[in-house]
Design an enzyme around this catalytic site. Structure first.
Site, PDB file in Angstrom:
ATOM      1  N   TYR A 102      -7.179   6.144   3.993  1.00  0.00           N
ATOM      2  CA  TYR A 102      -7.290   5.152   2.920  1.00  0.00           C
ATOM      3  C   TYR A 102      -6.404   3.928   3.227  1.00  0.00           C
ATOM      4  O   TYR A 102      -6.854   2.777   3.203  1.00  0.00           O
ATOM      5  CB  TYR A 102      -6.905   5.747   1.545  1.00  0.00           C
ATOM      6  CG  TYR A 102      -6.536   4.644   0.588  1.00  0.00           C
ATOM      7  CD1 TYR A 102      -7.525   3.851   0.009  1.00  0.00           C
ATOM      8  CD2 TYR A 102      -5.199   4.301   0.351  1.00  0.00           C
ATOM      9  CE1 TYR A 102      -7.212   2.772  -0.785  1.00  0.00           C
ATOM     10  CE2 TYR A 102      -4.868   3.227  -0.446  1.00  0.00           C
ATOM     11  CZ  TYR A 102      -5.880   2.470  -1.014  1.00  0.00           C
ATOM     12  OH  TYR A 102      -5.555   1.392  -1.781  1.00  0.00           O
ATOM     13  N   ASP A 125     -10.155   5.703  -2.325  1.00  0.00           N
ATOM     14  CA  ASP A 125      -9.030   6.258  -3.077  1.00  0.00           C
ATOM     15  C   ASP A 125      -9.583   6.935  -4.338  1.00  0.00           C
ATOM     16  O   ASP A 125     -10.801   7.077  -4.498  1.00  0.00           O
ATOM     17  CB  ASP A 125      -8.007   5.160  -3.414  1.00  0.00           C
ATOM     18  CG  ASP A 125      -8.525   4.184  -4.469  1.00  0.00           C
ATOM     19  OD1 ASP A 125      -9.747   4.196  -4.755  1.00  0.00           O
ATOM     20  OD2 ASP A 125      -7.715   3.423  -5.017  1.00  0.00           O
ATOM     21  N   GLU A 177       0.832  -1.214   0.000  1.00  0.00           N
ATOM     22  CA  GLU A 177       0.000   0.000   0.000  1.00  0.00           C
ATOM     23  C   GLU A 177       0.864   1.261   0.000  1.00  0.00           C
ATOM     24  O   GLU A 177       0.538   2.237  -0.666  1.00  0.00           O
ATOM     25  CB  GLU A 177      -0.950   0.016   1.208  1.00  0.00           C
ATOM     26  CG  GLU A 177      -2.081  -0.994   1.117  1.00  0.00           C
ATOM     27  CD  GLU A 177      -3.002  -0.768  -0.078  1.00  0.00           C
ATOM     28  OE1 GLU A 177      -3.090   0.368  -0.578  1.00  0.00           O
ATOM     29  OE2 GLU A 177      -3.631  -1.742  -0.527  1.00  0.00           O
TER      30      GLU A 177
END
Ligand code: SF4
Length: 370
Positions: free
Chosen positions: A133, A151, A50
């Protein structure tokens, strides 16, 4: 599997949300996207992926993920690495704050959490470099916590499907998207739903050419019904980027070259570069030689300007960088007590983490081969 994915949930708030959710889950079944960080539920690998994928495309980030995973198989291994080592491995990805936060977080988890990744949304959100997020992604993918990811892909899909006319870069628009995303989330399988909506945005409801003609959402999608999908998401303003000119001085004496570390709070902090003169417009040979840097540090070394490169451009989120490289040879050796930079052998340049724009110049010039 299909029965499980599409099973009715009591908590569905209304028919439109139900339709949206079911169609997405059905689409996902037919569009699997195997990626190495999805293979297991290891929160360290999910977090790593991520952070790498913030502002980076999957295709570009994938080799970096594999490199980090192989070199640092456990978060403790990453914590033990030096910052230079982490930066060197990050080279080419840009946005180096991410690398700095990655390293800081690995150290924090190793010391404060004894190497165990935190397992609540609040604790994950408190980690350096982790926003709502990323926290929702880790919480849902690693621990199946009912947190929805929001996102750019999700914002686009929801704003089109629900026809959100409020600017999504203002609080009211953001809130509306967040509420709708939470209402559509499948809380019993948040990981599957989150992956589905993100992949649908990336592969189907694309920014410029959404695949509306083959879309199962057509009848319910407000943007499609209005005939203007690409007008969504609505934004209140476009940022005007400023342009900075970096005039790099590639100063050589025999097989040595001058280098410095960017220490100020600015782009590329802690990366290495050639001595630089920044300007608001391009400089030429005359203006370079009139600059105090040349007068104070190069005249006494009998410097000769050999060549000036073409302009190299790098686009960052809020600014454009245009770099020119002035190749300079000096006839008297460097006096490191009298220079604001240090000296390295040219063959050692590949050991230093440098900005992408300098990497491009060195590759063009084959300077790594010296
Ligand atoms: S119809 Fe077009 S705009 Fe609407 S969800 Fe489908 S691809 Fe996106």
């Amino acid at each position: 599997m299909i029965v499980y994915l599409l099973s009715m949930k009591k908590s569905f708030p209304n028919k439109k949300h139900l339709f949206f959710r079911q169609q997405l889950l059905r689409w996902k079944i037919n569009h699997p996207r195997p990626l190495p960080w999805k293979e297991d539920k290891n929160p360290y690998y999910i977090w790593l992926s991520e952070i790498i994928l913030q502002q980076t495309r999957v295709e570009q980030g994938l080799p970096y993920f594999l490199k980090f995973k192989t070199t640092f198989p456990r978060i403790q291994d990453l914590a033990k690495a030096s910052e230079d080592e982490v930066f060197k491995m990050w080279q080419g990805l840009g946005y180096y704050t991410r690398a700095r936060n990655l390293h800081a977080t690995a150290k924090l988890i190793s010391s404060k959490w004894n190497g165990q990744f935190p397992n609540t949304y609040e604790d994950i959100l408190a980690l350096p470099g982790v926003g709502p997020y990323t926290a929702a992604a880790i919480a849902s993918f690693a621990y199946q916590l009912p947190k929805v990811v929001v996102d750019g892909n999700v914002i686009r899909v929801i704003s089109r499907f629900y026809g959100i006319d409020l600017p999504v870069d203002k609080a009211e628009g953001k809130n509306q998207i967040q509420v709708l995303a939470e209402q559509t989330l499948d809380k019993e399988q948040p990981d599957v739903f989150n992956q589905a909506i993100m992949d649908f945005g990336a592969l189907h409801c694309k920014p410029k050419n959404p695949l509306c003609t083959s879309c199962f959402h057509q009848k319910e999608c407000i943007a499609f019904q209005n005939g203007n999908p690409t007008n969504y998401p609505v934004k209140s303003r476009r940022l005007k980027k400023k342009t900075r000119f970096f005039n790099y001085l590639v100063i050589r004496y025999k097989d040595q070259v001058g280098l410095q570390k960017r220490t100020k709070k600015d782009i590329w902090q802690n990366l290495y570069e050639f001595p630089v003169i920044e300007s608001t417009k391009p400089l030429d040979a005359t203006t370079i030689k009139e600059n105090p840097f040349w007068i104070n540090h190069l005249v006494s070394n009998q410097a000769e300007l050999i060549a000036c490169s073409k302009g190299y451009k790098q686009t960052l989120s809020h600014q454009n960088i245009i770099a020119h490289f002035f190749e300079i040879e000096i006839k008297k050796p460097f006096d490191e007590n009298n220079t604001p930079f240090f000296v390295v052998e040219q063959k050692k340049l590949p050991k230093f983490a440098i900005p992408k724009i300098i990497d491009c110049f060195l590759k063009d010039k084959s300077l790594y081969l010296f």
